[in-house]
Design a protein around this motif. Structure first.
Motif, short mmCIF file in Angstrom:
data_model
loop_
_atom_site.label_atom_id
_atom_site.label_comp_id
_atom_site.label_asym_id
_atom_site.label_seq_id
_atom_site.Cartn_x
_atom_site.Cartn_y
_atom_site.Cartn_z
N UNK A 75 0.84 -1.19 0.00
CA UNK A 75 0.00 0.00 0.00
C UNK A 75 0.88 1.25 0.00
N UNK A 76 0.34 2.41 -0.39
CA UNK A 76 1.13 3.65 -0.32
C UNK A 76 1.71 3.91 1.06
N UNK A 77 0.94 3.61 2.11
CA UNK A 77 1.45 3.80 3.47
C UNK A 77 2.68 2.92 3.72
N UNK A 78 2.62 1.66 3.30
CA UNK A 78 3.74 0.74 3.52
C UNK A 78 4.96 1.13 2.69
N UNK A 79 4.73 1.61 1.46
CA UNK A 79 5.84 2.06 0.63
C UNK A 79 6.56 3.23 1.31
N UNK A 80 5.78 4.16 1.87
CA UNK A 80 6.38 5.31 2.57
C UNK A 80 7.13 4.85 3.82
N UNK A 81 6.56 3.90 4.53
CA UNK A 81 7.24 3.36 5.72
C UNK A 81 8.55 2.68 5.33
N UNK A 82 8.55 1.97 4.21
CA UNK A 82 9.78 1.33 3.72
C UNK A 82 10.86 2.38 3.46
N UNK A 83 10.47 3.53 2.92
CA UNK A 83 11.44 4.59 2.62
C UNK A 83 11.90 5.33 3.87
N UNK A 84 10.97 5.61 4.77
CA UNK A 84 11.27 6.47 5.92
C UNK A 84 11.69 5.69 7.17
N UNK A 85 11.39 4.39 7.18
CA UNK A 85 11.77 3.56 8.33
C UNK A 85 10.70 3.56 9.40
N UNK A 86 10.80 2.59 10.32
CA UNK A 86 9.85 2.49 11.43
C UNK A 86 9.85 1.07 11.99
N UNK A 87 9.06 0.87 13.04
CA UNK A 87 8.91 -0.45 13.66
C UNK A 87 7.50 -0.95 13.41
N UNK A 88 7.37 -2.15 12.87
CA UNK A 88 6.06 -2.68 12.50
C UNK A 88 5.39 -3.35 13.69
#
Length: 367
Positions: free
Chosen positions: A43-56
């Motif tokens: 999803x667009x949200x997950x693509x952005x998270x992949x780029x910006x980083x985070x903890x799932x």
């Protein structure tokens, strides 16, 4: 008695993003319950998270691929979910190619559908070519047609990447107009066309220092949504980027030795930023700027070269003497004017900073 020698597989120097970060992409896909546009892997949200980083939610840690404004990445990702193509614009070294690759990897699972723009890029690189042996033997046919990366992206519903769009001759650039507006690629030799399937889009990159080289026509500009990637906003951001990329390159190249000290990276980044901005960090002294861009990418190269020197010809710890030569080479592009700028900086700024004495001496010895 015979023995068979097991053939060793070649070790890839630099894996594509979708291979290098396959675990992260899989973890995101597993936890991603948001709506995905047609043919998107995430999803667009997950693509952005992949780029910006985070903890799932499952505890997986996604490392940042881009250090900067999250909003810029959201705009870029949202653009790819529309019928407009994406143009990443910025000065050299602002991670345009890096972001392009990771966007394609996260959206399509494939970052390899790439056209590298140069002054010699021909129409065939964007449209299609021919297998001339088959063409002579059987005449024009689909079997004889050799699809370009853009044509493949159209038919497979993936993201195509066009690097350095403004380096491509203007008449070749305009080949994209029909593709981007009509979502079709005519093949007049066969009296047919290739139509884009859902999921297809284009990410192009351009260097705004190249303005006027082969400037985009107004018709082509209208087909793109432009996102300008700025240089890192703060010293801390730039230090983080350099530190992450040097660590990644060190692992890929299997360089022995210690990780470079943050203080050495900070000095190099500070030098680049001050010379780029034409003033010292505190704003108290104006400086002349050299002719080069002094980008973050060049800072990464300087540190990485120093790490290699320290690892193979030193004790493994990065020291000022290891980076001095590469640092001077990065700054002095014009042997006359840039040399004056660098010498002046060393004498008026570097020499006066107490914890920069070793770097000052090492750089002076390179001149």
């Amino acid at each position: 008695m015979s023995s068979t020698k097991k053939k060793e597989l070649p070790v890839i120097l630099r894996e594509h993003a979708e291979s290098q970060f396959a675990d992260e992409l899989a973890a995101l896909a597993e936890t991603d319950d948001r709506q995905r546009p047609p043919n998107w892997k995430l999803s667009p949200w997950a693509v952005t998270t992949y780029l910006m980083g985070g903890t799932l939610s499952n505890g997986a840690v996604i490392i940042p691929k881009y250090v900067g404004s999250r909003r810029l990445m959201e705009i870029a990702v949202a653009t790819l979910a529309t019928d407009r193509a994406l143009l990443l614009l910025g000065v050299p070294g602002t991670a345009k190619t890096w972001v392009s690759e990771h966007l394609a990897a996260a959206v399509s699972g494939d970052s390899t559908l790439l056209v590298q723009g140069t002054a010699g890029t021909a129409e065939e690189a964007i449209r299609y070519g021919w297998n001339y042996a088959m063409l002579l033997a059987k005449g024009p046919s689909l079997d004889a047609l050799v699809p370009s990366p853009v044509m493949r992206a159209m038919t497979e519903g993936r993201i195509a990447r066009v690097e350095e769009l403004t380096r491509i001759p203007s008449d070749v650039q305009d080949t994209l107009i029909t593709i981007l507006s009509e979502k079709t690629l005519p093949i007049p030799e066969l009296n047919t066309e290739a139509q884009a399937t859902k999921g297809f889009n284009v990410i192009a990159t351009a260097n705004n220092r190249d303005k006027g080289v082969n400037e985009l026509s107004s018709a082509l500009k209208r087909r793109f949504n432009t996102v300008v990637l700025p240089p890192p906003a703060t010293v801390e951001e730039e230090v983080t980027i350099v530190q992450q990329r040097v660590a990644s390159l060190g692992r890929a190249l299997e360089l022995p030795g210690d990780a470079p000290a943050i203080e050495e990276i900070r000095r190099i980044v500070t030098i680049f930023r001050e010379l780029r901005d034409g003033k010292t960090e505190d704003g108290k002294m104006k400086l002349k700027s050299p002719s080069g861009t002094l980008s973050t990418a060049e800072a990464i190269s300087v540190v990485n070269s120093g790490v290699a020197l320290a690892a193979h010809f030193g004790d493994g710890r990065l020291k000022p003497v290891d980076v001095a030569s590469s640092l001077t080479g990065a700054i002095i592009k014009d042997p006359v004017q840039d040399a004056i700028v660098w010498k002046e900086y060393l004498e008026t700024v570097a020499k006066e900073r107490d914890d920069w004495k070793a770097l000052y001496r090492a750089c002076r010895e390179t001149l």
